[in-house]
Design a protein around this motif. Sequence first.
Motif, PDB file in Angstrom:
ATOM      1  N   ILE A  47       7.730  20.387   5.221  1.00  0.00           N
ATOM      2  CA  ILE A  47       7.083  19.166   4.754  1.00  0.00           C
ATOM      3  C   ILE A  47       5.581  19.411   4.699  1.00  0.00           C
ATOM      4  O   ILE A  47       4.941  19.651   5.727  1.00  0.00           O
ATOM      5  N   PHE A  48       5.029  19.370   3.493  1.00  0.00           N
ATOM      6  CA  PHE A  48       3.598  19.579   3.268  1.00  0.00           C
ATOM      7  C   PHE A  48       2.887  18.235   3.395  1.00  0.00           C
ATOM      8  O   PHE A  48       3.142  17.319   2.612  1.00  0.00           O
ATOM      9  N   ILE A  49       1.982  18.119   4.347  1.00  0.00           N
ATOM     10  CA  ILE A  49       1.217  16.885   4.521  1.00  0.00           C
ATOM     11  C   ILE A  49      -0.254  17.104   4.197  1.00  0.00           C
ATOM     12  O   ILE A  49      -1.112  16.302   4.559  1.00  0.00           O
ATOM     13  N   GLN A  50      -0.546  18.189   3.490  1.00  0.00           N
ATOM     14  CA  GLN A  50      -1.900  18.519   3.119  1.00  0.00           C
ATOM     15  C   GLN A  50      -2.386  17.639   1.964  1.00  0.00           C
ATOM     16  O   GLN A  50      -1.596  17.044   1.239  1.00  0.00           O
ATOM     17  N   ASN A  51      -3.696  17.595   1.782  1.00  0.00           N
ATOM     18  CA  ASN A  51      -4.279  16.917   0.632  1.00  0.00           C
ATOM     19  C   ASN A  51      -4.170  17.798  -0.607  1.00  0.00           C
ATOM     20  O   ASN A  51      -3.775  18.962  -0.525  1.00  0.00           O
ATOM     21  N   GLY A  52      -4.553  17.263  -1.737  1.00  0.00           N
ATOM     22  CA  GLY A  52      -4.530  18.040  -2.971  1.00  0.00           C
ATOM     23  C   GLY A  52      -3.153  18.056  -3.603  1.00  0.00           C
ATOM     24  O   GLY A  52      -2.385  17.097  -3.495  1.00  0.00           O
ATOM     25  N   LEU A  53      -2.828  19.176  -4.259  1.00  0.00           N
ATOM     26  CA  LEU A  53      -1.545  19.351  -4.948  1.00  0.00           C
ATOM     27  C   LEU A  53      -0.856  20.601  -4.399  1.00  0.00           C
ATOM     28  O   LEU A  53      -0.596  21.561  -5.137  1.00  0.00           O
ATOM     29  N   PRO A  54      -0.555  20.627  -3.094  1.00  0.00           N
ATOM     30  CA  PRO A  54      -0.092  21.866  -2.462  1.00  0.00           C
ATOM     31  C   PRO A  54       1.231  22.400  -2.992  1.00  0.00           C
ATOM     32  O   PRO A  54       1.429  23.615  -3.055  1.00  0.00           O
ATOM     33  N   GLU A  55       2.149  21.503  -3.383  1.00  0.00           N
ATOM     34  CA  GLU A  55       3.459  21.962  -3.846  1.00  0.00           C
ATOM     35  C   GLU A  55       3.340  22.845  -5.083  1.00  0.00           C
ATOM     36  O   GLU A  55       4.145  23.760  -5.288  1.00  0.00           O
ATOM     37  N   GLY A  56       2.336  22.597  -5.896  1.00  0.00           N
ATOM     38  CA  GLY A  56       2.154  23.367  -7.127  1.00  0.00           C
ATOM     39  C   GLY A  56       1.802  24.821  -6.898  1.00  0.00           C
ATOM     40  O   GLY A  56       1.908  25.645  -7.820  1.00  0.00           O
ATOM     41  N   HIS A  57       1.405  25.172  -5.677  1.00  0.00           N
ATOM     42  CA  HIS A  57       1.059  26.563  -5.358  1.00  0.00           C
ATOM     43  C   HIS A  57       2.271  27.354  -4.849  1.00  0.00           C
ATOM     44  O   HIS A  57       2.149  28.552  -4.597  1.00  0.00           O
ATOM     45  N   PHE A  58       3.416  26.682  -4.715  1.00  0.00           N
ATOM     46  CA  PHE A  58       4.609  27.344  -4.178  1.00  0.00           C
ATOM     47  C   PHE A  58       5.835  26.968  -5.010  1.00  0.00           C
ATOM     48  O   PHE A  58       6.864  26.535  -4.476  1.00  0.00           O
ATOM     49  N   LEU A  59       5.720  27.134  -6.306  1.00  0.00           N
ATOM     50  CA  LEU A  59       6.790  26.714  -7.210  1.00  0.00           C
ATOM     51  C   LEU A  59       8.091  27.466  -6.962  1.00  0.00           C
ATOM     52  O   LEU A  59       9.178  26.921  -7.184  1.00  0.00           O
ATOM     53  N   SER A  60       8.012  28.697  -6.482  1.00  0.00           N
ATOM     54  CA  SER A  60       9.237  29.466  -6.224  1.00  0.00           C
ATOM     55  C   SER A  60      10.023  28.907  -5.047  1.00  0.00           C
ATOM     56  O   SER A  60      11.197  29.236  -4.856  1.00  0.00           O
ATOM     57  N   LEU A  61       9.385  28.044  -4.248  1.00  0.00           N
ATOM     58  CA  LEU A  61      10.037  27.466  -3.066  1.00  0.00           C
ATOM     59  C   LEU A  61      10.334  25.982  -3.252  1.00  0.00           C
ATOM     60  O   LEU A  61      10.580  25.273  -2.268  1.00  0.00           O
ATOM     61  N   LYS A  62      10.340  25.506  -4.496  1.00  0.00           N
ATOM     62  CA  LYS A  62      10.389  24.063  -4.722  1.00  0.00           C
ATOM     63  C   LYS A  62      11.610  23.390  -4.104  1.00  0.00           C
ATOM     64  O   LYS A  62      11.547  22.216  -3.709  1.00  0.00           O
ATOM     65  N   ASP A  63      12.731  24.097  -3.984  1.00  0.00           N
ATOM     66  CA  ASP A  63      13.927  23.494  -3.398  1.00  0.00           C
ATOM     67  C   ASP A  63      13.860  23.429  -1.875  1.00  0.00           C
ATOM     68  O   ASP A  63      14.733  22.834  -1.239  1.00  0.00           O
ATOM     69  N   LYS A  64      12.821  24.041  -1.291  1.00  0.00           N
ATOM     70  CA  LYS A  64      12.703  24.057   0.162  1.00  0.00           C
ATOM     71  C   LYS A  64      11.471  23.282   0.640  1.00  0.00           C
ATOM     72  O   LYS A  64      11.080  23.395   1.801  1.00  0.00           O
ATOM     73  N   ILE A  65      10.885  22.500  -0.263  1.00  0.00           N
ATOM     74  CA  ILE A  65       9.644  21.799   0.073  1.00  0.00           C
ATOM     75  C   ILE A  65       9.782  20.301  -0.163  1.00  0.00           C
ATOM     76  O   ILE A  65      10.336  19.855  -1.168  1.00  0.00           O
ATOM     77  N   MET A  66       9.261  19.531   0.789  1.00  0.00           N
ATOM     78  CA  MET A  66       9.022  18.105   0.604  1.00  0.00           C
ATOM     79  C   MET A  66       7.524  17.874   0.708  1.00  0.00           C
ATOM     80  O   MET A  66       6.830  18.574   1.448  1.00  0.00           O
ATOM     81  N   GLY A  67       7.047  16.905  -0.051  1.00  0.00           N
ATOM     82  CA  GLY A  67       5.642  16.549   0.046  1.00  0.00           C
ATOM     83  C   GLY A  67       5.480  15.249   0.802  1.00  0.00           C
ATOM     84  O   GLY A  67       6.272  14.316   0.649  1.00  0.00           O
ATOM     85  N   GLY A  68       4.445  15.197   1.643  1.00  0.00           N
ATOM     86  CA  GLY A  68       4.129  13.975   2.371  1.00  0.00           C
ATOM     87  C   GLY A  68       2.710  13.539   2.064  1.00  0.00           C
ATOM     88  O   GLY A  68       1.752  14.217   2.443  1.00  0.00           O
ATOM     89  N   VAL A  69       2.562  12.438   1.337  1.00  0.00           N
ATOM     90  CA  VAL A  69       1.235  11.912   1.008  1.00  0.00           C
ATOM     91  C   VAL A  69       0.862  10.887   2.069  1.00  0.00           C
ATOM     92  O   VAL A  69       1.574   9.902   2.279  1.00  0.00           O
ATOM     93  N   VAL A  70      -0.251  11.125   2.727  1.00  0.00           N
ATOM     94  CA  VAL A  70      -0.664  10.345   3.899  1.00  0.00           C
ATOM     95  C   VAL A  70      -1.620   9.233   3.485  1.00  0.00           C
ATOM     96  O   VAL A  70      -2.627   9.480   2.813  1.00  0.00           O
ATOM     97  N   GLY A  71      -1.313   8.012   3.925  1.00  0.00           N
ATOM     98  CA  GLY A  71      -2.136   6.876   3.543  1.00  0.00           C
ATOM     99  C   GLY A  71      -2.999   6.319   4.658  1.00  0.00           C
ATOM    100  O   GLY A  71      -3.550   5.228   4.521  1.00  0.00           O
ATOM    101  N   TRP A  72      -3.135   7.042   5.766  1.00  0.00           N
ATOM    102  CA  TRP A  72      -3.941   6.555   6.885  1.00  0.00           C
ATOM    103  C   TRP A  72      -5.050   7.543   7.201  1.00  0.00           C
ATOM    104  O   TRP A  72      -5.065   8.677   6.721  1.00  0.00           O
ATOM    105  N   ASN A  73      -5.975   7.099   8.032  1.00  0.00           N
ATOM    106  CA  ASN A  73      -7.031   7.983   8.521  1.00  0.00           C
ATOM    107  C   ASN A  73      -6.952   8.034  10.046  1.00  0.00           C
ATOM    108  O   ASN A  73      -6.942   6.999  10.711  1.00  0.00           O
ATOM    109  N   THR A  74      -6.850   9.227  10.581  1.00  0.00           N
ATOM    110  CA  THR A  74      -6.891   9.431  12.030  1.00  0.00           C
ATOM    111  C   THR A  74      -7.981  10.441  12.338  1.00  0.00           C
ATOM    112  O   THR A  74      -8.088  11.471  11.672  1.00  0.00           O
TER     113      THR A  74
END
Length: 322
Positions: free
Chosen positions: A104-131
């Motif tokens: 699960i990628f919780i990074q900012n930006g468009l991280p999934e696009g840098h690992f297209l060969s692993l797309k079936d093994k990746i979930m993206g998590g877009v974070v809406g809070w600030n800690t």
Amino acid sequence: MKSPTIAFFGIGSVTVTILHALYQNGIPFTILCKDKTRMESLKTPIRFLGPNKKTTVLNLANHLQMIDLVTLPFDFIFLGCKNQSLENYITLTNHVLKPDGKWIFIQNGLPEGHFLSLKDKIMGGVVGWNTQVLSDGTYFQSNVGSLILGQTNGKKPDPRWHQFLEPWIPVVTTEHLLGFRWHKLAINAIINGLAASKQSSLGELFLNLKSRNEAIAILSEIKTLMKKLNVKEEVVPGSFPIQKLGDGENALPKWIRHLVLIILGLKYFKIRTSMVQDLDHKRKTEINFINGEVIQIAKSLGVSVPYNEKVVSEVLTLENNF
């Protein structure tokens, strides 16, 4: 149905917020450690102050495990690192992820696009809070914010994430991850990128007329790219549509757009977002994965994005002066 096994590799402000929700709900999780020094440091309880102003003490000692001693692999592994470290974190955890498991990628930006060969093994998590971490070491979540979960294969994630994380973190499961990613990228381009270029809090940033004009120009450039790429914006709950803040089609009157930014500055007046804090502590930022990502995509489309280029140039100059 048996609950999935969940692990975290890399503990920081975002991951602490997520594991706090699991902790409160009694959902099992494991924190993977790659060295004993880090493992020992995490045995000290963590103080977490939520937006409800209540402090929870998280005793994580029973959740720690050395990564090289893992015997049973996991269904999900949250990767809590900066974008530039993602490839290394994937390599280090590959042997402890189930064959049908997902990072699960919780990074900012468009991280999934840098690992297209692993797309079936990746979930993206877009974070809406600030800690952020306060001076006494307490993790402080300043606002209630959602976690938007989506799979890169276009399928909706397991609906049980709602019961795992709510009510502490509202969950949105989506088939349209990219729309949320672009919305958050645009927001980060100003609250992180532009704020970092000026080394300012959100109040200092958005109560300044020149900075607000620059913010609108940055959002306008990103809005142009989204139109060219045919990306439909999906708005993170509690946020504001980029399509209405940027110039051009569907834009609100300019005075209203300025008012929206002023209200944001007043609401989060003292907040110094993650990239600003990186510069405060003389750490390298993720600017190349935020405004820099915008620049790379713009080049591929033959579009000019001078305001994003200015932000990247100014932040890199600050970094080079460390």
